[in-house]
Every structure is written in C-alpha cells, then in structure tokens.
Motif scaffolding. Structure first.
Motif, short mmCIF file in Angstrom:
data_model
loop_
_atom_site.label_atom_id
_atom_site.label_comp_id
_atom_site.label_asym_id
_atom_site.label_seq_id
_atom_site.Cartn_x
_atom_site.Cartn_y
_atom_site.Cartn_z
N LEU A 1 10.73 -35.39 87.57
CA LEU A 1 11.86 -36.30 87.62
C LEU A 1 12.77 -36.03 86.42
O LEU A 1 12.43 -36.37 85.29
N ALA A 2 13.90 -35.37 86.67
CA ALA A 2 14.82 -35.05 85.58
C ALA A 2 15.77 -36.21 85.28
O ALA A 2 16.21 -36.38 84.15
N LEU A 3 16.08 -37.00 86.31
CA LEU A 3 16.93 -38.18 86.12
C LEU A 3 16.43 -39.28 87.04
O LEU A 3 16.41 -39.12 88.26
N ALA A 4 16.00 -40.39 86.44
CA ALA A 4 15.55 -41.54 87.22
C ALA A 4 16.77 -42.21 87.86
O ALA A 4 17.90 -42.08 87.36
N PRO A 5 16.57 -42.94 88.96
CA PRO A 5 17.70 -43.55 89.65
C PRO A 5 18.60 -44.36 88.72
O PRO A 5 18.12 -45.22 87.96
N LEU A 6 19.88 -44.06 88.77
CA LEU A 6 20.87 -44.68 87.88
C LEU A 6 22.02 -45.23 88.70
O LEU A 6 22.60 -44.53 89.52
N THR A 7 22.35 -46.48 88.45
CA THR A 7 23.56 -47.09 88.99
C THR A 7 24.39 -47.57 87.80
O THR A 7 23.92 -48.40 87.00
N TYR A 8 25.58 -47.00 87.66
CA TYR A 8 26.39 -47.31 86.47
C TYR A 8 27.84 -46.94 86.76
O TYR A 8 28.12 -45.91 87.36
N THR A 9 28.75 -47.80 86.32
CA THR A 9 30.18 -47.51 86.39
C THR A 9 30.67 -47.16 84.99
O THR A 9 30.54 -47.98 84.07
N PHE A 10 31.18 -45.96 84.83
CA PHE A 10 31.66 -45.52 83.52
C PHE A 10 33.04 -46.13 83.26
O PHE A 10 33.97 -45.87 84.01
N PRO A 11 33.16 -46.91 82.21
CA PRO A 11 34.46 -47.53 81.93
C PRO A 11 35.43 -46.53 81.32
O PRO A 11 35.03 -45.48 80.80
N ALA A 12 36.71 -46.85 81.39
CA ALA A 12 37.70 -46.05 80.68
C ALA A 12 37.39 -46.10 79.19
O ALA A 12 36.85 -47.09 78.68
N GLY A 13 37.72 -45.04 78.48
CA GLY A 13 37.38 -44.93 77.07
C GLY A 13 36.30 -43.89 76.87
O GLY A 13 35.97 -43.13 77.79
N LEU A 14 35.76 -43.84 75.67
CA LEU A 14 34.77 -42.83 75.30
C LEU A 14 33.36 -43.39 75.42
O LEU A 14 33.00 -44.35 74.73
N THR A 15 32.56 -42.80 76.31
CA THR A 15 31.16 -43.17 76.47
C THR A 15 30.30 -42.06 75.91
O THR A 15 30.38 -40.91 76.36
N ALA A 16 29.47 -42.38 74.93
CA ALA A 16 28.52 -41.41 74.38
C ALA A 16 27.20 -41.55 75.11
O ALA A 16 26.67 -42.65 75.27
N VAL A 17 26.67 -40.41 75.56
CA VAL A 17 25.34 -40.34 76.16
C VAL A 17 24.46 -39.60 75.17
O VAL A 17 24.63 -38.40 74.96
N VAL A 18 23.53 -40.32 74.56
CA VAL A 18 22.77 -39.75 73.45
C VAL A 18 21.29 -39.67 73.80
O VAL A 18 20.75 -40.53 74.50
N GLY A 19 20.66 -38.61 73.35
CA GLY A 19 19.24 -38.42 73.59
C GLY A 19 18.82 -37.05 73.09
O GLY A 19 19.66 -36.18 72.84
N PRO A 20 17.52 -36.84 72.92
CA PRO A 20 17.03 -35.55 72.43
C PRO A 20 17.17 -34.45 73.47
O PRO A 20 17.44 -34.72 74.65
N SER A 21 16.99 -33.21 73.06
CA SER A 21 17.02 -32.08 73.98
C SER A 21 15.97 -32.27 75.07
O SER A 21 14.85 -32.69 74.79
N GLY A 22 16.35 -31.96 76.30
CA GLY A 22 15.43 -32.08 77.41
C GLY A 22 15.27 -33.48 77.96
O GLY A 22 14.41 -33.72 78.82
N SER A 23 16.09 -34.42 77.50
CA SER A 23 15.92 -35.82 77.91
C SER A 23 16.54 -36.12 79.27
O SER A 23 16.22 -37.12 79.90
N GLY A 24 17.47 -35.25 79.72
CA GLY A 24 18.15 -35.49 80.99
C GLY A 24 19.65 -35.63 80.87
O GLY A 24 20.33 -35.87 81.87
N LYS A 25 20.19 -35.45 79.66
CA LYS A 25 21.63 -35.61 79.45
C LYS A 25 22.44 -34.61 80.27
O LYS A 25 23.40 -34.98 80.95
N SER A 26 22.07 -33.34 80.19
CA SER A 26 22.82 -32.31 80.90
C SER A 26 22.65 -32.45 82.42
O SER A 26 23.58 -32.16 83.18
N THR A 27 21.47 -32.90 82.85
CA THR A 27 21.28 -33.15 84.29
C THR A 27 22.27 -34.19 84.77
O THR A 27 22.90 -34.03 85.82
#
Length: 227
Positions: free
Chosen positions: A26-52
C-alpha cells in the motif's frame, strides 16, 4: 504574477497499491481531501508516499481506487493523450532536478509549453521574456541550462511551469538541491504563485520549508493526515 482561472483540486477515496511478489504494497492509503488555493506543503520522509500522491494528482499514474477531480473533470476518465492535453492547460510542474531541455536556451525552455499550446511566435516570446523578468532572469534568456547556476535553472523551471498560466502548480522537492539562500528565493516565487490564486502543492522533507506554507499535510507509510 498573473492571476489564473481558479479550479478546485480534489482527491476522492484516492489510493495506490503495487504488487510485490504474491503480496501487495500500500503506497497510498485511501485519501479524500480538497486542496485549497494557496500553498500546501506535503511533508514526510523518503519513501513515505509523497511522490506517489503527486503522481496521482498529476495523472501520471492511475489510482487503485478513487478519483482525482480538477473542477468538473475526472482525470481517471481521460485517456493518456487527453490527460497530457489537460495537464498542459491546467498544471505546471517544478521538480528537484529542474528538467530543462539542455539544447534550448532559458528563453526557449519557457517558450516550449507555449509552443505546444499553439501560441504564436511573437506572443510566446513576449510571454517568456515577461516570465523570466518576474523570476529575476531577464538578462539570462540566451543562456543554455549548462551556463546557469542551480538556482537560476530552478527559477527558469518555475517560469516554464507558469508559462500557460495554470491554476495548479505541483512542486516536488524544488529546493532539495539548493543552498538555503537560493532555496529561500525559490520558495518565495512559489509563495508568489500561490498568492495569485493558484493551488500549489509542495512536496518536501524539510519541515522548516513546510512551516512557511499556508496549509500542511503529513505523510507516513502511505497515510496522509492534516499536520
């Protein structure tokens, strides 16, 4: 920076699994999210699923479950060719390695997506010059990527990402290869892009960079949570 038309970027029950022998990862668990206007940072260690997550949001990869909605358009309903056309009009991309075309000048690199979009020569040249001026490189338009510093090349990449005035900007570790001072300038440009009404998603492992964002998500072992 010029204000783009605004559209909403949404993930609905979005997940991604990959086969691993007889098992599935499981590279990315089910996610429901609306990205708001503006800058959203997605932070996490290498291999956490950010690039997925980023690849799914861009339509580079297809989800195992769920949907990516950009306004009224569901990326999962589009063919590969349709997704490519849609990305050209609605997305800009900035990567850790600037990914400039080595045989093109800075000016020509910024013009490239405008050429693909069918913009006339004079108009696209003027647009590229204006964007290079916005990122402080109006004197470097005739230089090849090999003649630019890392920070300059990354600023050209930001100008290129903004060329078609996209409402969505996805940035994958854009300051990862830069010193702190240059990284600060690149971050300021991304903040400016977000301030003009875009939805900017910034992937980073640097919590100091992430702290500068308007909104925050944390990723660990494929699970995305508000931070």
């Amino acid at each position: 920076m010029t204000a783009p038309s605004q559209v909403q970027l949404c993930a609905e029950n979005l997940s991604r699994e990959y086969p691993s022998g007889e098992d599935r990862v499981l590279a990315l668990a089910p996610l429901t999210y609306t990205f708001p206007a503006g800058l959203t940072a997605v932070v996490g260690p290498s291999g956490s699923g950010k690039s997925t997550l980023l690849n799914l949001l861009a339509g580079f990869d297809r989800p195992t479950t769920g949907h990516v909605l950009v306004g009224e358009t569901d990326l999962t309903d589009l063919t590969e060719a349709q997704r490519a056309d849609f990305r050209l009009a609605h997305y800009g991309f900035v990567f850790q390695s600037h990914n400039l075309v080595g045989i093109l000048t800075a000016q020509e690199n910024v013009e490239f997506p405008l050429t693909l979009a069918g913009m006339g020569r004079r108009e696209r040249q003027a647009r590229a010059r204006d964007l290079l001026a916005q990122v402080g490189l109006d004197k470097r338009g005739s230089h090849l990527p090999s003649q630019l510093s890392g920070g300059e090349a990354q600023r050209v990449a930001i100008a290129r990402a903004l060329a078609c005035n996209p409402p969505i900007l996805l940035a994958d570790e854009p300051t990862g290869n830069l010193d702190s001072r240059t990284g600060e300038r690149v971050l300021s440009l991304l903040q400016g892009a977000a301030g003009s009404g875009r939805t900017v998603v910034l992937i980073t492992h640097d919590r100091e960079i992430a702290a500068r964002a308007d909104h925050h998500l944390s990723v660990l072992d494929g699970v995305v949570t508000p931070a």
